[in-house]
Design a protein around this motif. Structure first.
Motif, PDB file in Angstrom:
ATOM      1  N   GLY A   1     -10.172   4.502  -8.556  1.00 43.26           N
ATOM      2  CA  GLY A   1      -8.999   4.239  -9.375  1.00 43.26           C
ATOM      3  C   GLY A   1      -9.249   3.227 -10.471  1.00 43.26           C
TER       4      GLY A   1
ATOM      5  N   GLY B   1      -2.632  -1.057  -8.041  1.00 42.31           N
ATOM      6  CA  GLY B   1      -2.119   0.222  -8.504  1.00 42.31           C
ATOM      7  C   GLY B   1      -0.870   0.072  -9.361  1.00 42.31           C
TER       8      GLY B   1
ATOM      9  N   ALA C   1      -0.431   1.118 -13.341  1.00 40.34           N
ATOM     10  CA  ALA C   1       0.670   1.975 -13.783  1.00 40.34           C
ATOM     11  C   ALA C   1       1.426   1.355 -14.957  1.00 40.34           C
ATOM     12  CB  ALA C   1       1.627   2.237 -12.619  1.00 40.34           C
TER      13      ALA C   1
ATOM     14  N   LEU D   1      -1.444   6.413 -15.078  1.00 42.57           N
ATOM     15  CA  LEU D   1      -0.545   6.753 -13.970  1.00 42.57           C
ATOM     16  C   LEU D   1      -1.304   7.466 -12.855  1.00 42.57           C
ATOM     17  CD1 LEU D   1       2.628   7.942 -15.934  1.00 42.57           C
ATOM     18  CD2 LEU D   1       2.385   5.856 -14.568  1.00 42.57           C
ATOM     19  N   THR D   2      -2.214   8.355 -13.223  1.00 40.99           N
ATOM     20  CA  THR D   2      -2.995   9.080 -12.220  1.00 40.99           C
ATOM     21  C   THR D   2      -3.917   8.139 -11.451  1.00 40.99           C
ATOM     22  OG1 THR D   2      -2.973  11.023 -13.667  1.00 40.99           O
ATOM     23  CG2 THR D   2      -4.543  11.024 -11.846  1.00 40.99           C
TER      24      THR D   2
ATOM     25  N   ALA E   1      -3.506   4.961 -11.088  1.00 44.33           N
ATOM     26  CA  ALA E   1      -2.656   4.067 -10.295  1.00 44.33           C
ATOM     27  C   ALA E   1      -2.280   4.714  -8.972  1.00 44.33           C
ATOM     28  CB  ALA E   1      -1.404   3.704 -11.091  1.00 44.33           C
ATOM     29  N   ALA E   2      -1.910   5.995  -9.013  1.00 45.64           N
ATOM     30  CA  ALA E   2      -1.536   6.701  -7.783  1.00 45.64           C
ATOM     31  C   ALA E   2      -2.716   6.778  -6.822  1.00 45.64           C
ATOM     32  CB  ALA E   2      -1.037   8.106  -8.132  1.00 45.64           C
ATOM     33  N   LEU E   3      -3.909   7.031  -7.352  1.00 45.64           N
ATOM     34  CA  LEU E   3      -5.106   7.093  -6.516  1.00 45.64           C
ATOM     35  C   LEU E   3      -5.397   5.740  -5.879  1.00 45.64           C
ATOM     36  CD1 LEU E   3      -7.548   8.712  -5.535  1.00 45.64           C
ATOM     37  CD2 LEU E   3      -8.728   8.094  -7.645  1.00 45.64           C
TER      38      LEU E   3
ATOM     39  N   ILE F   1      -3.220   3.241  -5.232  1.00 45.34           N
ATOM     40  CA  ILE F   1      -2.207   2.938  -4.212  1.00 45.34           C
ATOM     41  C   ILE F   1      -2.482   3.736  -2.941  1.00 45.34           C
ATOM     42  CG2 ILE F   1       0.244   3.146  -3.647  1.00 45.34           C
ATOM     43  CD1 ILE F   1       0.846   2.512  -6.590  1.00 45.34           C
ATOM     44  N   ALA F   2      -2.865   5.009  -3.094  1.00 47.03           N
ATOM     45  CA  ALA F   2      -3.156   5.835  -1.921  1.00 47.03           C
ATOM     46  C   ALA F   2      -4.333   5.286  -1.123  1.00 47.03           C
ATOM     47  CB  ALA F   2      -3.443   7.272  -2.363  1.00 47.03           C
TER      48      ALA F   2
END
Length: 470
Positions: free
Chosen positions: A276, A338, A342, A437-438, A440-442, A444-445
């Protein structure tokens, strides 16, 4: 040299080399748009200049531990500094993009021997109770590179040419070489293990091919059938290495160390997290220079708050880990990273400067705590006899994940940009926003991987450092 003298001077030796490596990488990121204009290529296509360096690190790091055991830490470290310095000169003399990429690969080879061997010496010199403090001491001077790099790179590009950014490494490299010859301990195994050449071919070839596929996807005319065949070959080579490593006495990377839970979580969790954050050093200069229209020197200044915050965090990270524990820190801090990434999706031409600086400070602050936590946790339950192999594996996975992260960040940006020209400021800014955004999502996951930790994990490292040992 006495043990006390080694402890006193070794961190400075390693920090000087890290300063050079970090200065180089941050200067290069700032100069990418100028390089692209000079070499008549698109900025996103020059991701190979950055990723080839990172990939050569990942491929060559696995053999660095064996080389240190076989030839001695001082000799390998000094040779690595010399190779890195020579490669920097070749980068500055490059006349086209392929020549520059080749010189960057050679730079990566030098850095691959430099960083892990320095870390091995730190791990072997300091007991676990002093390890976090020693690592932080090494990292603090090394962070001066990212602090100065963007600004120095921007000023050099503004007043001189991008070629001159590589010549900055020459005096620093000579200083690091002198310090290494004088103060580096010469750790060497009495009976070094034989080199695993088959393992190197399988792991290095598979990792390089997989990274190359990420590089060329969407950039070149590669048909679905050839791409699928190459992807299958890369996966097969990596799978073959896993099979091979379980059947030889001295594998290139001893996968059995992954049975140690804290080491496994640190390596696996760190791999996903860096996917990320790995693209940010490449994407942020593009946002500042091409999206916001800032000159290179001002774009460099925008990167400074992050490095300054990272330095500040190093002074308190040991106390934070001692008080809150590795599990809680890694879970919460990963989510905060994350969320910060974002927020970059909201940065545009009308964004106040103070807001961008605040974001940069938060990113540096959280990233610094994250890397200190992941890097030190890896050695919490590793025996001293396995420290060399553990350092090699951790360093390899770190660099490989950064290479994949950079390629993914660029790939995502290109995907959302579609067929539009990269000179279209609004279109490129929008594509970069989707990429943030992509990523950031990775990120956080990836926090889920740290749930497997126990509250007491890492206390052998954090409690001693949190008590004030230096």
């Amino acid at each position: 040299m006495s043990s006390s003298a080694t402890k006193r001077y070794l961190p400075w030796v390693v920090a000087t080399a890290l300063f050079m490596e970090q200065l180089d990488s941050t200067i290069v990121n700032t100069a990418i748009p100028s390089m692209a204009a000079s070499l008549n290529v698109t900025p996103l296509s020059l991701k190979a200049v950055v990723s080839s360096y990172i990939l050569s690190l990942a491929v060559c790091i696995p053999i660095s531990g064996w080389m240190a055991d076989r030839f001695g830490a001082r000799r390998v470290f000094s040779s690595a500094v010399a190779i890195f310095t020579l490669a920097s000169i070749l980068c500055g003399l490059s006349v086209n993009a392929p020549m520059l990429v080749a010189a960057r690969v050679l730079q990566g080879v030098g850095a691959a021997m430099m960083m892990p061997v320095g870390r091995i010496c730190i791990i072997r010199t300091f007991p676990k109770s002093e390890l976090l403090a020693a690592m932080n001491f090494v990292i603090i001077p090394a962070l001066i590179g990212p602090l100065l790099g963007p600004t120095v790179g921007g000023l050099i590009v503004h007043w001189l040419t991008w070629r001159d950014i590589f010549f900055v490494n020459v005096p620093v490299g000579l200083a690091a070489l002198l310090l290494a010859q004088r103060y580096m301990p010469d750790y060497q195994a009495e009976q070094p293990r034989p080199p695993d050449l088959v393992g190197l071919a399988l792991f290095g070839g598979g990792a390089a091919l997989l990274s190359w596929l990420l590089e060329v996807f969407g950039e070149h005319q590669l048909g679905p059938a050839p791409a699928a065949a190459l992807l299958l070959l890369a996966v097969a080579m990596l799978a073959a290495y896993v099979w091979h490593a379980g059947r030889v006495a001295h594998p290139l990377l001893r996968l059995g160390l992954l049975r140690i839970r804290t080491f496994r979580v640190s390596v696996a969790g760190g791999f996903v997290t860096r996917l990320g954050v790995g693209g940010l050093p490449f994407l942020l200069p593009l946002l500042y220079q091409l999206g916001l229209g800032l000159p290179a020197w001002q774009s460099g200044l925008m990167m400074m708050p992050s490095a300054a915050a990272a330095m500040g965090m190093k002074f308190i990270s040991a106390r934070v880990l001692a008080r809150r524990g590795y599990r809680r820190v890694l879970i919460v801090n990963t989510v905060l990273i994350g969320a910060t990434i974002a927020m970059y999706s909201q940065v545009g031409p009308g964004t106040p400067l103070a807001a961008i600086v605040a974001l940069s400070l938060c990113l540096g602050f959280f990233n610094s705590l994250q890397f200190s936590s992941m890097n030190s946790l890896a050695y919490a339950d590793v025996d001293g006899a396995d420290s060399s192999m553990a350092s090699t594996m951790a360093s390899s996975m770190q660099q490989l994940s950064m290479s994949f992260g950079l390629a993914c960040g660029s790939l995502i940006t290109g995907w959302f940009l579609g067929g539009l020209a990269q000179s279209e400021r609004l279109a490129l800014t929008g594509a970069l926003h989707y990429a943030f955004l992509t990523l950031a999502a990775l990120t956080i996951a990836s926090s889920v991987t740290y749930w497997r930790l126990r509250p007491e994990d890492g206390e052998s490292i954090s409690k001693g450092a949190g008590a004030g040992k230096t």
